[in-house]
Design an enzyme around this catalytic site. Structure first.
Site: not given
Ligand SMILES: Cc1ncc(COP(=O)(O)O)c(C=O)c1O
Length: 424
Positions: A205-207
């Site tokens: 889910a991280k950038v």
């Protein structure tokens, strides 16, 4: 705050996202890099140097992420959680030391403290941004406090000027948990590069996403060998000039007992491709976010965190949209309505650490003594700011901000409509 103040055009967006709210995305060079890593047959840092693959993508990612953050030390890992355990172990604190952590974060910030052999002490947060404050840190100090983990939470960096000053006064090292803040800048210095050690997650889910991955970074070159040993069973890279084809690239330097936390090279290849897009994505997301900050001034009862002026670049992760005076249970209904009207995934924030079902400290017999101490330490502590944020917010994922102007219009209208419904 630098950066564009308008949303992305479709042309920009085509290269940095697939559809509104879709995540993760496959960056343009991912196929090429991953196939290259695959056919190199060097998939692990613990592998033999070949003619065809003298350097791993893991080493390239470490170098490129170090340049991006402007730090000398980056050690990629299999998870952000392992990065935290490594950073805390690297500090070499006595068993049972107290480590202050903020109430709003992912549970791994606290479980890593136990896994490193210490006891977390949870403090409350700023009522607007959800990040640790200097006052809360000071109030949480005990005679056995030996370190602080500052979390850059959701979409705002913690006030590093104030927190570093309290830590320096108390003689405490600072670990930045920057799992949610890749590329965020505080007075033009990167999150993760301000404290003693910084930890990142590259989870789905991280950038900056590779599915599962992480990194420990430091502004000090002197930490490098220790961190490498902690992630590769006490082995560190041989100096570049000494590595020959046919050699194991890791030497058994064994300055500290390590674990096996290395990043695999297919993930590292993807990390290199993702990093190429990160700044373009920041520009679009941040421009759209600043527009939302302004629009919220005109929507009664709805707000989002206003970036502190020292934060010279944002890195959005999960944006808490705050509904004033939300009744118990109302946020869940509002999250459902926002999903219906925009099609975006909107959800509730995590429960604050104390009382979170995920922080099940009594379930591991090997840490029973530390779990009992944790319960005792937190019996009479309260977290009014963290609880108010958690109870009154609906969260949007950063992918919602890789948006056209029209998509942002849809989001703003949906929030205005929800505010109207609440007033009726
Ligand atoms: C603030 C914070 N710390 C640590 C972690 C743990 O990272 P990972 O899931 O890569 O182990 C996360 C992941 O969500 C996080 O958000």
């Amino acid at each position: 705050m630098p950066g564009p103040t308008h949303g992305g055009t479709l042309n920009d967006l085509d290269t940095v996202r697939e559809a509104w709210g879709a995540w993760p995305i496959v960056p343009p060079n991912a196929d090429r890099y991953v196939i290259q890593a695959l056919h190199s047959r060097r998939w692990a840092i613990s592998s033999i140097v070949t003619q065809d693959a003298p350097e791993l993508f893991e080493q390239r990612f470490a170098r490129e992420f170090a340049a991006y953050l402007e730090v000398p030390t980056v050690v990629p890992t299999d998870h952000g959680s392992s990065a935290l355990v490594m950073a805390l172990t690297a500090l070499g604190l006595p068993s049972g030391s107290h480590v202050v952590v903020p109430a709003l974060t992912w549970v791994a910030t606290a479980t890593a403290v136990f896994r490193a052999g210490y006891v977390p002490v949870v403090c409350d947060v700023d009522s607007r941004t959800g990040t640790m404050t200097a006052e809360a840190l000071r109030a949480a100090l005990t005679p056995r406090t030996r370190a602080v983990i500052v979390v850059h939470w959701a979409c705002t960096m913690a006030d590093m000027d104030a927190l570093l000053a309290v830590a320096a006064e108390a003689g405490l090292p600072v670990v930045e948990d920057a799992a949610q803040a890749h590329g965020a800048l505080w007075r033009d210095r990167a999150a993760g590069a301000l404290g003693d050690l910084g930890c990142f997650s590259l989870q789905q889910a991280k950038v900056l996403s590779v599915g599962e991955g992480g990194a420990v970074v430091s502004r000090h070159a002197s930490w490098r060998t220790r961190l490498e040993e902690l992630r590769a069973d006490s082995r560190s890279w041989r100096p570049a000039g000494e590595v020959r084809v046919g050699d194991m690239a890791l030497a058994e330097t064994a300055g500290i007992m390590g674990s096996n936390f290395g990043m695999n090279d297919l993930a590292a290849a993807l990390a290199c491709a993702q990093l190429e897009l990160l700044d373009a994505q920041h520009d679009i997301r941040n421009g759209n976010y600043l527009r939302l900050v302004e629009e919220c001034e005109r929507i009664p009862g709805v707000s989002v965190p206003v970036p502190p002026e020292q934060q010279t670049r944002l890195s959005l992760y999960e944006i808490p949209i705050r509904f004033a005076d939300a009744a118990p249970g109302e946020a869940a209904r509002l999250a459902g309505r926002l999903r219906e009207t925009t099609g975006l995934r909107s959800y509730l924030p995590r429960h604050p650490l104390v009382g979170s079902s995920l922080l099940n400290v009594g379930s591991v017999p090997a840490i029973a003594d530390k779990a009992a101490e944790f319960d005792e330490l937190h019996r009479d502590r309260n977290y009014p700011a963290a609880e108010a944020i958690a109870a009154s917010s609906v969260v949007l994922h950063h992918s919602a901000f890789l948006a056209t102007d029209e998509e942002m219009d849809t989001l703003v209208s949906a929030l205005a409509a929800l505010a109207g419904e609440r007033r009726r």
